[in-house]
Design a protein around this motif. Sequence first.
Motif, mmCIF file in Angstrom:
data_model
loop_
_atom_site.group_PDB
_atom_site.id
_atom_site.type_symbol
_atom_site.label_atom_id
_atom_site.label_comp_id
_atom_site.label_asym_id
_atom_site.label_seq_id
_atom_site.Cartn_x
_atom_site.Cartn_y
_atom_site.Cartn_z
ATOM 1 N N UNK A 5 1.830 21.484 -15.363
ATOM 2 C CA UNK A 5 0.988 20.345 -14.969
ATOM 3 C C UNK A 5 1.824 19.175 -14.418
ATOM 4 N N UNK A 6 3.138 19.263 -14.583
ATOM 5 C CA UNK A 6 4.018 18.214 -14.064
ATOM 6 C C UNK A 6 4.774 18.659 -12.809
ATOM 7 N N UNK A 7 4.408 19.846 -12.298
ATOM 8 C CA UNK A 7 5.085 20.336 -11.095
ATOM 9 C C UNK A 7 4.111 20.295 -9.927
ATOM 10 N N UNK A 8 4.514 19.655 -8.810
ATOM 11 C CA UNK A 8 3.573 19.581 -7.700
ATOM 12 C C UNK A 8 4.229 19.239 -6.390
ATOM 13 N N UNK A 9 3.392 19.220 -5.369
ATOM 14 C CA UNK A 9 3.875 18.923 -4.008
ATOM 15 C C UNK A 9 4.252 17.447 -3.871
ATOM 16 N N UNK A 10 3.694 16.594 -4.716
ATOM 17 C CA UNK A 10 3.887 15.141 -4.563
ATOM 18 C C UNK A 10 5.060 14.636 -5.401
ATOM 19 N N UNK A 11 5.977 15.508 -5.734
ATOM 20 C CA UNK A 11 7.049 15.075 -6.617
ATOM 21 C C UNK A 11 8.167 14.350 -5.894
ATOM 22 N N UNK A 12 7.778 13.315 -5.188
ATOM 23 C CA UNK A 12 8.780 12.490 -4.526
ATOM 24 C C UNK A 12 9.101 11.260 -5.360
ATOM 25 N N UNK A 13 10.314 10.786 -5.158
ATOM 26 C CA UNK A 13 10.687 9.483 -5.679
ATOM 27 C C UNK A 13 10.599 8.482 -4.546
ATOM 28 N N UNK A 14 11.093 7.288 -4.774
ATOM 29 C CA UNK A 14 11.018 6.246 -3.750
ATOM 30 C C UNK A 14 12.370 5.554 -3.627
ATOM 31 N N UNK A 15 12.788 5.373 -2.371
ATOM 32 C CA UNK A 15 14.074 4.727 -2.104
ATOM 33 C C UNK A 15 13.896 3.202 -2.051
ATOM 34 N N UNK A 16 13.436 2.652 -3.168
ATOM 35 C CA UNK A 16 13.238 1.205 -3.241
ATOM 36 C C UNK A 16 14.457 0.593 -3.919
ATOM 37 N N UNK A 17 15.013 -0.441 -3.303
ATOM 38 C CA UNK A 17 16.156 -1.127 -3.919
ATOM 39 C C UNK A 17 15.702 -2.462 -4.487
ATOM 40 N N UNK B 208 0.826 -1.219 0.000
ATOM 41 C CA UNK B 208 0.000 0.000 0.000
ATOM 42 C C UNK B 208 0.855 1.262 0.000
ATOM 43 N N UNK B 209 0.311 2.302 -0.586
ATOM 44 C CA UNK B 209 1.025 3.584 -0.650
ATOM 45 C C UNK B 209 1.453 4.051 0.749
ATOM 46 N N UNK B 210 0.581 3.821 1.736
ATOM 47 C CA UNK B 210 0.873 4.264 3.108
ATOM 48 C C UNK B 210 2.145 3.607 3.642
ATOM 49 N N UNK B 211 2.431 2.382 3.203
ATOM 50 C CA UNK B 211 3.621 1.680 3.689
ATOM 51 C C UNK B 211 4.895 2.255 3.085
ATOM 52 N N UNK B 212 4.739 3.068 2.032
ATOM 53 C CA UNK B 212 5.916 3.609 1.335
ATOM 54 C C UNK B 212 6.246 5.036 1.768
ATOM 55 N N UNK B 213 5.569 5.516 2.822
ATOM 56 C CA UNK B 213 5.804 6.908 3.218
ATOM 57 C C UNK B 213 7.244 7.166 3.640
ATOM 58 N N UNK B 214 7.831 6.220 4.373
ATOM 59 C CA UNK B 214 9.210 6.417 4.837
ATOM 60 C C UNK B 214 10.219 6.247 3.698
ATOM 61 N N UNK C 232 8.320 2.479 7.955
ATOM 62 C CA UNK C 232 7.979 3.607 8.832
ATOM 63 C C UNK C 232 8.650 3.474 10.199
ATOM 64 N N UNK C 233 8.831 2.234 10.674
ATOM 65 C CA UNK C 233 9.383 2.033 12.015
ATOM 66 C C UNK C 233 10.901 2.064 12.091
ATOM 67 N N UNK C 234 11.589 2.416 10.996
ATOM 68 C CA UNK C 234 13.050 2.455 11.019
ATOM 69 C C UNK C 234 13.670 1.192 10.447
ATOM 70 N N UNK C 235 12.907 0.137 10.306
ATOM 71 C CA UNK C 235 13.415 -1.085 9.681
ATOM 72 C C UNK C 235 13.176 -1.047 8.185
ATOM 73 N N UNK C 236 13.072 -2.218 7.579
ATOM 74 C CA UNK C 236 12.795 -2.261 6.141
ATOM 75 C C UNK C 236 11.516 -3.039 5.872
ATOM 76 N N UNK C 237 10.905 -2.722 4.753
ATOM 77 C CA UNK C 237 9.736 -3.481 4.315
ATOM 78 C C UNK C 237 10.088 -4.179 3.001
ATOM 79 N N UNK C 238 9.396 -5.278 2.727
ATOM 80 C CA UNK C 238 9.665 -6.039 1.517
ATOM 81 C C UNK C 238 8.475 -6.029 0.570
#
Length: 402
Positions: free
Chosen positions: A277-289, A256-262, A383-389
């Motif tokens: 139209x491509x500039x916004x507050x939600x312009x984050x990437x994701x630190x997924x390896x 879920x998107x909520x799990x990717x907040x951290x 979110x808790x400082x660990x990692x999610x899979x």
Amino acid sequence: MTWLDLPDDTLFGLDNLPYGLFSTPTDSRRRVGVAVGDQVLDLAAALAAVGSTHAEVVDSGSLDGLLAAGRPAWDAVRAELADLLTDPARAESIRPLLLPRSGVHLHLPFTVGDYVDFYASEHHATNLGRLFRPDSEPLMPNWKHLPVGYHGRGGTVVVSGTPVVRPCGQRKAPDEAAPTYGPSRRLDIEAELGFVVGTGSLQGTRIGVDDLADHVFGAVIVNDWSARDLQAWEYVPLGPHLGKSFATSISPWVVPLAALEAARVPLPGQDPEPLEYLRGREDWGLDVELVVAWNGEEVSRPPYREMYWSPAQMLAHLTVNGASTRSGDLYASGTVSGPRREQRGAFIELTWGGAEPVTVQGEQRTFLADGDEVVISATAPGVGGGRIGFGEVAGTVVPAAP
Ligand SMILES: O=C(O)/C=C/C(=O)CC(=O)CC(=O)O
Ligand SMILES: [Ca+2]
Ligand SMILES: [Mg+2]
């Protein structure tokens, strides 16, 4: 604190709780499940046990009902899950609804609607430009102005574990005078992330770059299997077609998107500045390896944080012309590649068009052989400082149909 006995380093803690669809050897009903530790929770039964009003929406034989229910329902179900897995008073009624994950069969979790694949990695696009068009600038003039993509084939999206039949088609190497028909000789992978649309949008409207969270339910790992010889011969001037439409594999757990907040990180940087139209507050990437394993051997670690275009920009661009989206639509990022060789998410890049083989289990390899297995896994900060899979997306190549 959960009443479950979870190892501290689990990738499936309460900060993750991804959704999938499972059956068991003794019960063929397809049930929505939530991965927690090394178990899967029967979600409809758990919600019914606590008297939740959402029990019915997840009891439809797939994730479709929950996807269509929208953000308020997604947030409510996640909050209810956190509650029932932490309240010790619930342990007795919920514990019997947990099954070992190793004993369940996982299915395609939702009905895939329209599928779009982007091309959002500057490193990948530059490498592929050099390989496919050695006499031109690697990036086309449009590449930094819009997230380039194409419409793929939703009906051939399959779940992890589904065998991939080597595609046949027209192939013509540069030194051949005419095309021939036959099995692809340059079968490849593309390691990507895919975003699952829950709430669609009407034709003639668009999804704003700040509205991703109202529409996107979560993310999966994608392997966009690609026949490079078919692709190279067919793609000019209309783009990817049969070289990519035969199979696209996704991981069975939707994070879920909520799990990717951290996992949110700033984008590496966009120059020139994109249109409004491509500039916004939600312009984050994701630190997924991501990790790509070929026949059990790790061959690359593509870093999603290097992606040039954000998930929100891709969705805004996809609908800016008024194209509708539907619940179950899937849009993928495009191959994830980083600046270093061992971060490349496709074998055509990793082996530089086959000229620089990699060693896999002691053998020099370029493209996929029949019998090869590719497993792509992914993790992110939780979110808790660990990692999610994310779990993994696996596929084995089987010989072309006669
Ligand atoms: O540059 C090309 O002609 C081809 C590019 C790709 O094959 C990449 C693609 O499908 C999109 C991606 O996964 O990045
Ligand atoms: Ca792709
Ligand atoms: Mg964890």
